[in-house]
Design a protein around this motif. Structure first.
Motif, PDB file in Angstrom:
ATOM      1  N   SER A 181      12.607  -1.336  10.129  1.00  0.00           N
ATOM      2  CA  SER A 181      12.195  -2.735   9.965  1.00  0.00           C
ATOM      3  C   SER A 181      13.353  -3.634   9.559  1.00  0.00           C
ATOM      4  CB  SER A 181      11.084  -2.822   8.904  1.00  0.00           C
ATOM      5  OG  SER A 181      11.538  -2.328   7.647  1.00  0.00           O
ATOM      6  N   SER A 235       9.171 -12.317   5.515  1.00  0.00           N
ATOM      7  CA  SER A 235       8.686 -11.975   4.191  1.00  0.00           C
ATOM      8  C   SER A 235       8.327 -13.204   3.380  1.00  0.00           C
ATOM      9  CB  SER A 235       9.747 -11.158   3.434  1.00  0.00           C
ATOM     10  OG  SER A 235      10.931 -11.925   3.291  1.00  0.00           O
ATOM     11  N   ASN A 242       0.496  -7.016   0.633  1.00  0.00           N
ATOM     12  CA  ASN A 242       1.476  -6.131   1.252  1.00  0.00           C
ATOM     13  C   ASN A 242       2.875  -6.734   1.353  1.00  0.00           C
ATOM     14  OD1 ASN A 242      -0.464  -4.119   1.733  1.00  0.00           O
ATOM     15  ND2 ASN A 242      -1.096  -5.104   3.652  1.00  0.00           N
ATOM     16  N   ASP A 246       6.162  -4.420   1.938  1.00  0.00           N
ATOM     17  CA  ASP A 246       6.836  -4.579   3.226  1.00  0.00           C
ATOM     18  C   ASP A 246       8.305  -4.932   3.020  1.00  0.00           C
ATOM     19  OD1 ASP A 246       4.539  -3.998   4.566  1.00  0.00           O
ATOM     20  OD2 ASP A 246       4.000  -6.071   5.013  1.00  0.00           O
ATOM     21  N   THR A 249      10.165  -1.844   1.941  1.00  0.00           N
ATOM     22  CA  THR A 249      10.415  -0.971   3.088  1.00  0.00           C
ATOM     23  C   THR A 249      11.575  -1.499   3.920  1.00  0.00           C
ATOM     24  OG1 THR A 249       8.085  -0.307   3.195  1.00  0.00           O
ATOM     25  CG2 THR A 249       9.407   0.010   5.189  1.00  0.00           C
ATOM     26  N   ARG A 250      11.615  -2.814   4.097  1.00  0.00           N
ATOM     27  CA  ARG A 250      12.693  -3.421   4.870  1.00  0.00           C
ATOM     28  C   ARG A 250      14.052  -3.173   4.201  1.00  0.00           C
ATOM     29  NH1 ARG A 250      10.689  -8.284   5.294  1.00  0.00           N
ATOM     30  NH2 ARG A 250       9.740  -7.910   7.329  1.00  0.00           N
TER      31      ARG A 250
END
Length: 458
Positions: A181, A235, A242, A246, A249-250
């Protein structure tokens, strides 16, 4: 002779040698047993592995043989079937690939996975993609190429003796070779986004001891990854619970891109040294063992202990389950001891049963079958297995350090690796001792290795 027949003969020879070595061990013609101490010295079950503390004395060097001569030689015996479409230059990192095959040798990859095999494999993947970016100008592969290249890498490693299920052992997927991502994979965009000079200065050379505490390189990587992650405005526009996960994770995906860039700027050996040093910082923070239920131990060791022998027998039985799982480092063993101590305390065990039953840190690592003094602790510094045509696969490990397992205070949390109250050598005695093997010890090394093979086969 077919490959299958050859393997069966090798295993038959292994089993025969195990029997002879165990018989030799039983008759005291091999390395002498350490003197037993404590309440169980005259009351033991035949299948018990009571952890004991050996007599004081200078530890001797140990270099256990993982693949002695009865095993098939470590050679490139199979021709890999490659896709012909992978753009990665395997020849340029031939020595790195060879080292990965040795660290992930088929029989022992699961036992060395956490500390040696998987960190080496992950470093190899990062460096391969980083080096390819010099021609492609991108720090990631697309989905199709990722799948093809991962298959080719697996084929090449297996052809040199590595386990054929490394993807499962190390949880490696084609997505690990893509950008995930992370919104940046182009080299030019990367270098215009991050302070590449600052990053290279912080991570050009990593002290494997100081870095884990000072986090100089790790902080620079995190800063660079955060800048890459912010290259997209998604974002900022998302709503809902989330958003934070997220973005996290990125950032993690962007960390891989940063590590690949480092792999492109450093020579292979230096890149491997840096990447393995960083991975070991995380390895030594976590106990990799699974702890069974402590109900049985609590019954005999809880509250006021009325029968110390019964308590220690049950502790011994419990610890024996931990001793069959994997090889771990000395710092991991310290974390495991702390976690187990806290688990026992939650089961109403107030007495320091580690001291009572002579539990030492090496009792948390893989044991040689039938010997209560055969626990092997790997060094907390990054290490690799080695290959020799005459002796096979070997690695440095310490069978002699008898550091008592610390009993945690009732309110203690797992101790960070940078705040240890117990002095543990970064390298075991073998690393600083004179090189060479002693004949008396050699039998014990083989016993350890062949016993480990049996654990894999049962």
């Amino acid at each position: 002779m077919s490959e299958g027949v050859s393997l069966r003969l090798s295993l038959s020879m292994v089993l025969s040698l195990v029997f002879l070595l165990l018989l030799c061990f039983h008759e005291s013609c091999c390395i002498p047993l350490y003197n037993l101490k404590g309440p169980l010295s005259t009351n033991r079950r035949a299948d018990d592995l009571m952890p004991q503390i050996s007599p004081a004395g200078s530890p001797q060097p140990f270099l256990p043989l993982l693949a002695p001569s009865p095993l098939a030689p470590f050679t490139n015996s199979t021709v890999p079937k490659l896709s012909g479409q992978c753009i990665l230059n395997f020849t340029a990192v031939e020595s790195l690939m060879s080292m990965t095959s040795i660290d992930c040798y088929a029989f022992f990859a699961p036992l060395l996975a956490n500390v040696m095999c998987c960190p080496q494999l992950e470093a190899t993947l990062l460096i391969l993609i980083g080096q390819s970016s010099k021609k492609t100008n991108v720090l990631a592969l697309n989905g199709t190429l990722a799948e093809l290249c991962l298959s080719d890498i697996e084929q090449l490693l297996v052809g040199q003796g590595a386990a054929d299920n490394l993807k499962q052992i190390c949880s490696i997927h084609p997505s690990n070779l893509t950008e995930g991502s992370c919104p940046v994979k182009d080299v030019n965009e990367f270098e215009s986004t991050v302070d590449s000079s600052k990053l290279l200065t912080a991570c050009g050379k990593v002290d494997p001891v100081k870095e884990c505490c000072d986090q100089t390189c790790q902080s620079a990587i995190l800063e660079a990854a955060a800048k890459l992650a912010l290259r997209t405005s998604d974002s900022l526009n998302m709503d809902g619970p989330n958003v934070l996960s997220d973005h996290s994770t990125r950032i993690n995906d962007c960390k891989n891109v940063v590590l690949r860039w480092l792999g492109s700027k450093l020579d292979h050996s230096r890149a491997k040294e840096v990447l393995r040093g960083l991975s070991n910082c995380n390895i030594n923070k976590v106990c990799p063992l699974a702890f069974p239920n402590t109900k049985h131990v609590a019954k005999s060791c809880g509250n006021e202990i009325s029968n110390q022998t019964a308590c220690c027998i049950d502790m011994e039985s419990y610890v024996s389950h931990l001793q069959k799982q994997s090889l771990i480092t000395n710092l991991q063993a310290l974390d495991c001891a702390t976690l187990l101590g806290m688990k026992l305390q939650k089961s109403s065990i107030t007495t320091d049963v580690f001291k009572l039953c002579h539990i030492s840190l090496k009792d948390f690592s893989l044991q040689a079958t039938g010997n209560q003094e055969a626990g092997c602790l790997l060094p907390s510094l990054p290490s690799d297995a080695t290959f020799d045509k005459s002796s096979g696969i070997s690695f440095i490990c310490d069978l002699n350090d008898n550091i008592p397992a610390p009993w945690p205070s009732s309110s203690q949390l797992p101790t960070p690796s940078c705040n240890k109250t117990i002095r543990i050598p970064a390298l075991p005695a073998a690393a600083s001792a004179q090189s060479g093997l002693y004949n008396e010890d050699l039998k014990f090394y083989q016993l350890f290795a062949l016993s480990a093979i049996l654990l894999m086969l049962i």
